[in-house]
Design a protein around this motif. Structure first.
Motif, mmCIF file in Angstrom:
data_model
loop_
_atom_site.group_PDB
_atom_site.id
_atom_site.type_symbol
_atom_site.label_atom_id
_atom_site.label_comp_id
_atom_site.label_asym_id
_atom_site.label_seq_id
_atom_site.Cartn_x
_atom_site.Cartn_y
_atom_site.Cartn_z
ATOM 1 N N PRO A 5 -15.289 0.175 -12.412
ATOM 2 C CA PRO A 5 -14.905 0.640 -10.935
ATOM 3 C C PRO A 5 -15.803 2.076 -11.264
ATOM 4 C CG PRO A 5 -13.303 0.478 -12.628
ATOM 5 C CD PRO A 5 -14.605 -0.615 -13.649
ATOM 6 N N LEU A 6 -15.584 2.150 -9.953
ATOM 7 C CA LEU A 6 -15.689 3.451 -9.756
ATOM 8 C C LEU A 6 -14.767 4.997 -9.498
ATOM 9 C CD1 LEU A 6 -17.868 6.096 -8.356
ATOM 10 C CD2 LEU A 6 -16.853 5.733 -6.561
ATOM 11 N N VAL A 7 -13.241 4.086 -9.573
ATOM 12 C CA VAL A 7 -12.112 5.128 -9.084
ATOM 13 C C VAL A 7 -11.067 3.915 -9.456
ATOM 14 C CG1 VAL A 7 -10.566 5.899 -7.301
ATOM 15 C CG2 VAL A 7 -12.941 6.227 -7.053
ATOM 16 N N SER A 8 -9.976 5.018 -10.234
ATOM 17 C CA SER A 8 -9.185 4.584 -10.868
ATOM 18 C C SER A 8 -8.229 5.213 -10.595
ATOM 19 C CB SER A 8 -9.009 4.450 -12.591
ATOM 20 O OG SER A 8 -10.014 3.979 -13.165
ATOM 21 N N VAL A 9 -7.123 4.595 -10.103
ATOM 22 C CA VAL A 9 -5.579 5.273 -9.568
ATOM 23 C C VAL A 9 -4.190 4.901 -10.300
ATOM 24 C CG1 VAL A 9 -4.023 4.753 -7.418
ATOM 25 C CG2 VAL A 9 -6.957 3.804 -8.057
ATOM 26 N N ILE A 10 -3.803 5.770 -10.727
ATOM 27 C CA ILE A 10 -2.795 5.240 -11.407
ATOM 28 C C ILE A 10 -1.542 6.099 -10.561
ATOM 29 C CG2 ILE A 10 -1.592 7.182 -13.517
ATOM 30 C CD1 ILE A 10 -4.720 5.803 -14.052
ATOM 31 N N GLU A 35 -13.990 -4.020 -5.780
ATOM 32 C CA GLU A 35 -14.463 -3.805 -7.301
ATOM 33 C C GLU A 35 -14.994 -2.429 -7.290
ATOM 34 O OE1 GLU A 35 -18.233 -4.056 -4.008
ATOM 35 O OE2 GLU A 35 -15.604 -5.487 -4.308
ATOM 36 N N LYS A 36 -14.796 -1.365 -5.974
ATOM 37 C CA LYS A 36 -15.090 -0.525 -6.594
ATOM 38 C C LYS A 36 -13.883 0.679 -6.934
ATOM 39 C CE LYS A 36 -19.099 0.632 -3.813
ATOM 40 N NZ LYS A 36 -19.666 1.208 -2.846
ATOM 41 N N TYR A 37 -12.549 0.135 -7.182
ATOM 42 C CA TYR A 37 -11.657 0.714 -7.619
ATOM 43 C C TYR A 37 -10.674 -0.129 -8.379
ATOM 44 C CZ TYR A 37 -8.523 -1.271 -3.558
ATOM 45 O OH TYR A 37 -8.480 -1.756 -2.272
ATOM 46 N N GLU A 38 -10.094 0.117 -8.866
ATOM 47 C CA GLU A 38 -8.956 -0.620 -10.228
ATOM 48 C C GLU A 38 -7.157 0.434 -9.944
ATOM 49 O OE1 GLU A 38 -9.411 -0.446 -13.698
ATOM 50 O OE2 GLU A 38 -9.483 1.495 -14.704
ATOM 51 N N ILE A 39 -6.608 -0.513 -10.096
ATOM 52 C CA ILE A 39 -5.099 -0.475 -9.376
ATOM 53 C C ILE A 39 -4.346 -0.179 -10.660
ATOM 54 C CG2 ILE A 39 -2.530 0.184 -8.544
ATOM 55 C CD1 ILE A 39 -4.060 -1.262 -6.086
ATOM 56 N N ILE A 40 -4.098 0.918 -11.396
ATOM 57 C CA ILE A 40 -3.519 1.165 -13.419
ATOM 58 C C ILE A 40 -1.801 0.669 -12.755
ATOM 59 C CG2 ILE A 40 -3.717 1.631 -15.422
ATOM 60 C CD1 ILE A 40 -6.271 2.645 -15.168
ATOM 61 N N VAL A 41 -0.626 0.444 -12.531
ATOM 62 C CA VAL A 41 0.201 1.042 -13.033
ATOM 63 C C VAL A 41 1.612 0.382 -14.477
ATOM 64 C CG1 VAL A 41 2.387 0.231 -11.521
ATOM 65 C CG2 VAL A 41 0.415 -0.314 -10.278
ATOM 66 N N ILE A 42 1.993 2.429 -14.603
ATOM 67 C CA ILE A 42 2.160 2.323 -15.737
ATOM 68 C C ILE A 42 4.269 2.055 -15.646
ATOM 69 C CG2 ILE A 42 2.892 3.911 -18.092
ATOM 70 C CD1 ILE A 42 -0.231 4.426 -16.029
ATOM 71 N N LEU A 102 -9.380 6.011 -0.540
ATOM 72 C CA LEU A 102 -9.897 6.089 -1.050
ATOM 73 C C LEU A 102 -11.627 6.823 -1.214
ATOM 74 C CD1 LEU A 102 -8.463 3.293 -3.890
ATOM 75 C CD2 LEU A 102 -8.159 5.860 -4.195
ATOM 76 N N HIS A 103 -12.057 5.448 0.261
ATOM 77 C CA HIS A 103 -13.405 5.557 0.725
ATOM 78 C C HIS A 103 -13.681 7.429 1.211
ATOM 79 C CE1 HIS A 103 -16.675 4.700 2.545
ATOM 80 N NE2 HIS A 103 -16.761 5.588 3.902
ATOM 81 N N MET A 104 -12.881 8.249 1.536
ATOM 82 C CA MET A 104 -12.544 8.872 2.126
ATOM 83 C C MET A 104 -13.249 10.141 0.779
ATOM 84 S SD MET A 104 -13.864 9.248 5.043
ATOM 85 C CE MET A 104 -14.042 10.731 5.659
ATOM 86 N N SER A 106 -13.718 9.440 -2.294
ATOM 87 C CA SER A 106 -14.911 9.446 -3.748
ATOM 88 C C SER A 106 -15.565 9.794 -3.005
ATOM 89 C CB SER A 106 -14.485 7.887 -3.924
ATOM 90 O OG SER A 106 -14.671 6.874 -2.435
ATOM 91 N N ILE A 107 -16.452 9.005 -1.307
ATOM 92 C CA ILE A 107 -17.644 9.581 -0.848
ATOM 93 C C ILE A 107 -18.124 11.706 -1.176
ATOM 94 C CG2 ILE A 107 -17.060 9.974 1.613
ATOM 95 C CD1 ILE A 107 -19.004 7.976 2.024
ATOM 96 N N PHE A 108 -16.693 11.874 -0.592
ATOM 97 C CA PHE A 108 -16.951 13.282 -1.255
ATOM 98 C C PHE A 108 -17.249 14.005 -2.278
ATOM 99 C CE2 PHE A 108 -15.364 17.709 -1.302
ATOM 100 C CZ PHE A 108 -15.567 18.349 -0.046
ATOM 101 N N LEU A 109 -16.911 13.107 -3.177
ATOM 102 C CA LEU A 109 -16.994 13.616 -4.650
ATOM 103 C C LEU A 109 -18.750 13.230 -5.216
ATOM 104 C CD1 LEU A 109 -14.105 13.056 -7.102
ATOM 105 C CD2 LEU A 109 -15.162 15.404 -6.407
ATOM 106 N N GLU A 110 -18.834 11.457 -4.718
ATOM 107 C CA GLU A 110 -20.619 11.484 -5.033
ATOM 108 C C GLU A 110 -21.483 11.618 -3.880
ATOM 109 O OE1 GLU A 110 -21.054 7.279 -5.895
ATOM 110 O OE2 GLU A 110 -19.972 8.656 -7.512
ATOM 111 N N MET A 111 -21.316 12.334 -2.533
ATOM 112 C CA MET A 111 -22.382 13.122 -2.291
ATOM 113 C C MET A 111 -22.386 14.873 -2.519
ATOM 114 S SD MET A 111 -21.887 10.809 1.904
ATOM 115 C CE MET A 111 -24.158 11.401 1.656
ATOM 116 N N ASN A 112 -21.377 15.407 -3.346
ATOM 117 C CA ASN A 112 -21.462 16.381 -3.955
ATOM 118 C C ASN A 112 -21.122 16.894 -4.404
ATOM 119 O OD1 ASN A 112 -20.278 17.609 -1.080
ATOM 120 N ND2 ASN A 112 -19.188 16.468 -0.064
#
Length: 227
Positions: A5-10, A35-42, A102-104, A106-112
């Motif tokens: 995944p591109l993004v991991s949400v904690i 498929e671009k992110y996962e959600i990790i719940v602790i 998540l889209h906004m 992640s795309i900010f980081l991807e494009m910059n």
């Protein structure tokens, strides 16, 4: 072929049976492809029905269960340790997010490529999800709603587990010495204000404020105040 995944949400959770479902539903209904992110719940050894609530989402999340209560900082670090994504973002278990969150970010980081991390503005809401106000994240930063590059969090040593609160302020002080958090002027995060907020525990906050000052000095601690 399974892609990382591109993004991991904690999401670290302790005794939030009332709100964790709302949080996870908002994360599962994102415009970013699943498929671009996962959600990790602790689950930090909750004693209420949080574990039952998490079972309802078992197929959609990566659950991590602490055998004993470790605190927020240690729980988040456990999540980062197992994260597969290049980007890391925290969401509190009693908060929720806009579908474009998540889209906004992640795309900010991807494009910059020069951007180290990006934070979005947020709406302060009450228990009924009524909007109290819109908040500029650069003026009143919070721990969540900030998407980091994972390698940079590792570089600064992750969260200091000795802090039971103000762990976010300590991290930001260390992060800001080497990197920069940019602002995305969109209110994509929903920060819930209610009686059980950890920040309402005045005595604990005072103790950890003193720890923050001892570690970083009065000027840095004061300049990095967070709500």
């Amino acid at each position: 072929m399974n892609r990382e995944p591109l993004v991991s949400v904690i999401v670290a959770v302790y005794n939030q049976e009332r709100f964790i479902g709302r949080c996870l539903r908002s994360l599962l209904h994102q415009t970013l492809s699943s498929e671009k992110y996962e959600i990790i719940v602790i689950d930090d050894a909750s004693t209420d029905r949080t574990s039952y609530a998490l079972e309802l989402f078992h197929d959609a999340i990566r659950p991590v269960a602490n055998a004993r209560n470790l605190g927020l900082a240690a729980s988040v670090n456990r999540g980062i340790d197992v994260a597969r994504g290049s980007y890391i973002v925290r969401v509190d278990s009693d908060d929720y997010v806009n579908a474009n969150f998540l889209h906004m970010l992640s795309i900010f980081l991807e494009m910059n490529g020069y951007v180290d991390a990006v934070a979005c503005d947020y709406l302060l809401v009450d228990d009924g999800e009524n909007v109290i106000e819109r908040v500029d994240c650069s003026e009143r930063p919070i721990a969540c709603g900030i998407m980091f590059r994972k390698e940079q969090l590792i570089d600064i040593g992750l969260y200091d587990e000795s802090f039971r609160c103000h762990e976010d302020r300590d991290l930001r002080i260390r992060f800001d010495k080497k990197y920069r958090v940019y602002r995305l002027e969109l209110p994509l995060y929903r920060y819930r204000r209610h009686d059980s907020n950890i920040t309402n525990n005045a005595e604990a906050m005072r103790q950890h404020e003193a720890n923050l000052i001892r570690k970083h000095g009065l000027d840095l601690a004061a300049s990095n105040g967070m709500s």
